[in-house]
Each structure stands twice: as C-alpha cells, then as structure tokens.
Motif scaffolding. Structure first.
Motif, mmCIF file in Angstrom:
data_model
loop_
_atom_site.group_PDB
_atom_site.id
_atom_site.type_symbol
_atom_site.label_atom_id
_atom_site.label_comp_id
_atom_site.label_asym_id
_atom_site.label_seq_id
_atom_site.Cartn_x
_atom_site.Cartn_y
_atom_site.Cartn_z
ATOM 1 N N ARG A 94 0.717 -1.264 -0.246
ATOM 2 C CA ARG A 94 0.095 0.062 0.020
ATOM 3 C C ARG A 94 0.873 1.120 -0.114
ATOM 4 N NH1 ARG A 94 -4.071 -0.452 4.982
ATOM 5 N NH2 ARG A 94 -4.193 1.490 4.199
ATOM 6 N N TRP A 95 1.815 1.288 0.725
ATOM 7 C CA TRP A 95 3.014 2.348 0.803
ATOM 8 C C TRP A 95 4.400 2.099 1.128
ATOM 9 C CZ3 TRP A 95 4.908 2.392 5.444
ATOM 10 C CH2 TRP A 95 4.289 2.010 6.826
ATOM 11 N N CYS A 96 5.071 2.939 0.688
ATOM 12 C CA CYS A 96 6.564 2.629 1.030
ATOM 13 C C CYS A 96 7.388 4.116 1.267
ATOM 14 C CB CYS A 96 7.389 2.145 -0.377
ATOM 15 S SG CYS A 96 9.054 2.084 -0.078
ATOM 16 N N THR A 97 8.143 4.115 2.250
ATOM 17 C CA THR A 97 8.746 5.201 2.802
ATOM 18 C C THR A 97 10.066 4.872 3.309
ATOM 19 O OG1 THR A 97 8.411 7.153 4.143
ATOM 20 C CG2 THR A 97 7.781 5.177 4.919
ATOM 21 N N PRO A 98 10.997 5.938 2.884
ATOM 22 C CA PRO A 98 12.458 5.470 3.361
ATOM 23 C C PRO A 98 12.457 6.045 4.879
ATOM 24 C CG PRO A 98 12.399 7.428 2.096
ATOM 25 C CD PRO A 98 11.052 6.821 1.916
ATOM 26 N N VAL A 99 13.334 5.034 5.793
ATOM 27 C CA VAL A 99 13.311 5.319 7.297
ATOM 28 C C VAL A 99 15.019 5.346 7.581
ATOM 29 C CG1 VAL A 99 10.949 4.364 7.815
ATOM 30 C CG2 VAL A 99 13.198 2.741 7.659
ATOM 31 N N ARG A 100 15.148 5.512 8.755
ATOM 32 C CA ARG A 100 16.479 5.596 9.310
ATOM 33 C C ARG A 100 16.833 4.216 9.364
ATOM 34 N NH1 ARG A 100 14.741 9.007 13.851
ATOM 35 N NH2 ARG A 100 15.396 7.367 15.021
ATOM 36 N N ASP A 101 18.421 4.123 9.451
ATOM 37 C CA ASP A 101 18.943 2.982 9.557
ATOM 38 C C ASP A 101 18.637 2.344 10.620
ATOM 39 O OD1 ASP A 101 19.920 3.046 6.889
ATOM 40 O OD2 ASP A 101 21.990 3.553 7.760
ATOM 41 N N ASP A 102 18.267 2.851 11.953
ATOM 42 C CA ASP A 102 18.062 2.167 13.144
ATOM 43 C C ASP A 102 16.365 1.883 13.079
ATOM 44 O OD1 ASP A 102 17.266 4.995 13.393
ATOM 45 O OD2 ASP A 102 17.692 5.326 15.419
ATOM 46 N N PHE A 103 15.827 2.040 12.242
ATOM 47 C CA PHE A 103 14.273 1.749 12.313
ATOM 48 C C PHE A 103 14.349 0.173 12.349
ATOM 49 C CE2 PHE A 103 10.457 0.442 10.170
ATOM 50 C CZ PHE A 103 9.709 0.744 10.946
ATOM 51 N N HIS A 104 13.389 -0.564 13.176
ATOM 52 C CA HIS A 104 13.264 -1.865 12.965
ATOM 53 C C HIS A 104 11.492 -2.090 13.007
ATOM 54 C CE1 HIS A 104 13.340 -6.158 13.971
ATOM 55 N NE2 HIS A 104 14.932 -6.062 13.697
ATOM 56 N N ALA A 105 11.227 -2.896 12.056
ATOM 57 C CA ALA A 105 9.702 -3.104 11.870
ATOM 58 C C ALA A 105 9.232 -3.631 13.276
ATOM 59 C CB ALA A 105 9.327 -4.018 10.775
ATOM 60 N N ARG A 106 9.999 -4.397 13.786
ATOM 61 C CA ARG A 106 9.493 -5.435 15.137
ATOM 62 C C ARG A 106 9.758 -4.548 16.346
ATOM 63 N NH1 ARG A 106 11.885 -10.943 17.397
ATOM 64 N NH2 ARG A 106 10.668 -11.219 19.231
ATOM 65 N N PHE A 107 11.017 -4.109 16.570
ATOM 66 C CA PHE A 107 11.448 -3.616 17.747
ATOM 67 C C PHE A 107 11.131 -2.135 18.000
ATOM 68 C CE2 PHE A 107 14.605 -7.022 17.203
ATOM 69 C CZ PHE A 107 14.095 -7.934 18.120
ATOM 70 N N SER A 108 10.914 -1.476 16.956
ATOM 71 C CA SER A 108 10.378 -0.189 17.179
ATOM 72 C C SER A 108 9.013 0.131 17.224
ATOM 73 C CB SER A 108 10.705 0.593 15.833
ATOM 74 O OG SER A 108 12.285 0.639 15.750
#
Length: 260
Positions: A94-108
C-alpha cells in the motif's frame, strides 16, 4: 537505504507470514516468501524482510509493516507498484517510505492491533466468509465485553497461548480489548504491546463461551490466573482474524494509520 512498507493481504491461501524455506528457494506458500520474491525481482537482487508481527495460516493483514535494506536505487513509487505487480492477487503493497537505518519493523513498534469478526446466526455466511468466523449460537456481546476487561494490563497469558508458542515468556501488556455488536456481527478489537502464538484466537474462543451463556463472566479472570491452557476455551477459527497493524512513535515519520 532502508525502507518501510505497508502490506495488505488475504491470508487464506498462505501458511502464515513466516518464510518456511531458505531465501530464494521454493517452499510452502507464505507471505514473507511471496513478498521477498517480488521485491527481489524489482531490485534484481536478493531482498530479505523483517515484519512487525508474524501472523498464522489463514490470518489476514490490513497493514503489516515490513522493513528491508538495499543498495539498489528505486524510488518509493517503483517499490510499491513494481512489487505489487509481481505479487499474488491477494497481496498488495500500500505504501513505501524511506526510514533511518535504526528503524526496525518489530522492535520499534510500541503496540500491535488485531480485529476479530464473528457472525452469530443459525445459517453460515455465504458472502465474505473468508473474513468471518461463524457461530450457530447466539452470543451476548455485552457479557463478552465485560468479561474481557479482566484481561487488561500486564499479565501472564499462559492460559491463552498454544503449546507450540516459542516466546521465552508469557507476560504481555494488553492495552485495550473491546467487544461490540455491529448489526449481525460481533467485532472484537484487541491491542497489546505484543502477542503470543494463538493468543487472540484463544481469548476469543473463551469469550464465546461466556457469550453463549456456558460460562459466567468471572470465569475469564479465573482462567487467566490459572496459567493453564487446558482450562480456557477452544481456539477460534483463523478466518475471522485480521492484523490491523502495529503502532510506532511519530519520530519515525510513518503514515498516520501506524503512528500513535
């Protein structure tokens, strides 16, 4: 670069989210395997993903959040359209966005949300049946809601997890649970910091016992305190369950639907 994706899927034809074979090899149909194959095709290079929360076979996703890291240069629109075009019809980015290298889909993520839809009538559903559970018994949604409030807070949810659960401990913080009737359906919304394997479906199965009048409302609290899966109700069917999505702090700049 690291990117975050919002993925919507019908889980009917898949054996859950988690890939069951090595990356790039054939294996059982899972959502992670399908997504990684499509992303790798767009990138013309191997892409591996991490999700916010794994879902079981037959469970659907409204906005699963995934991250991946790649050296390949593509703009977000190309990732969305190119990947979706290579996915089965029941899956879409549905969407895509650039994120910082320290973003974590699970732990954030601070929380995860599920919704369970249940039709209680004498006749099984014909339309939309892949997204509905069904009960022949009439259920009292108000009694189910009252009983469910005993589960709020940080508790040991051993009574509501499958024996195959691989989590190191059973303590979870259940932040919200609401049971309401919407026409002919009963809708159950649940939010927690994290969930155990089959936790939502086992909670729903127990609440259905209360709703049918087979158990008193205080019974749910007794089951929770017992920490014994054999005392709880049956596991509710997977078809009625949708992973609504995780919630992240605003600092990550993700879409509003996954930001609290």
């Amino acid at each position: 670069m690291r990117f975050a994706l919002g993925v919507e899927y019908d889980g009917t034809a898949f054996l859950g989210w988690q890939r069951l074979s090595q990356p790039g090899t054939d294996g059982p149909p899972t959502l992670q395997a399908a997504l990684e194959a499509a992303l790798s095709s767009v990138a013309d290079a191997a892409v591996e993903t991490v999700c916010a929360g794994r879902t079981d076979a037959g469970v659907h996703g409204l906005c699963q959040v995934v991250h991946f890291t790649t050296d390949v240069v593509r703009d977000p629109r190309a990732w969305v359209l190119g990947t979706t075009g290579r996915l089965p019809q029941g899956v879409a980015v549905r969407w895509c966005t650039p994120v910082r290298d320290d973003f974590h889909a699970r732990f954030s993520a601070r929380a995860r949300r599920y919704r369970y839809r249940l039709l209680d009538r004498m006749v099984r559903p014909a339309l939309g049946r892949q997204y509905l559970a069904w009960s022949r018994r009439a259920l009292d949604a108000e009694a189910m809601h009252r009983a469910a409030q005993a589960l709020l807070g940080e508790n040991d949810f051993s009574s509501f997890r499958t024996v195959h659960c691989q989590a190191t401990h059973a303590r979870r913080n259940l932040q919200r649970i609401e049971v309401r009737r919407e026409g002919a359906e009963i809708v159950i919304d649940v939010q927690a910091n994290a969930f155990l394997h089959h936790m939502v479906r086992n909670i729903v199965g127990s609440l259905m016992e209360v709703g049918a009048g087979e158990r008193p409302e205080p019974w749910v609290a007794e089951v929770l305190a017992a920490r014994d899966r054999t005392l709880a109700g049956p596991t509710a069917p997977s078809a009625g369950l949708v992973f609504v999505g995780p919630l992240y702090p605003p600092e990550w700049g993700l879409p509003d639907e996954v930001t609290e």
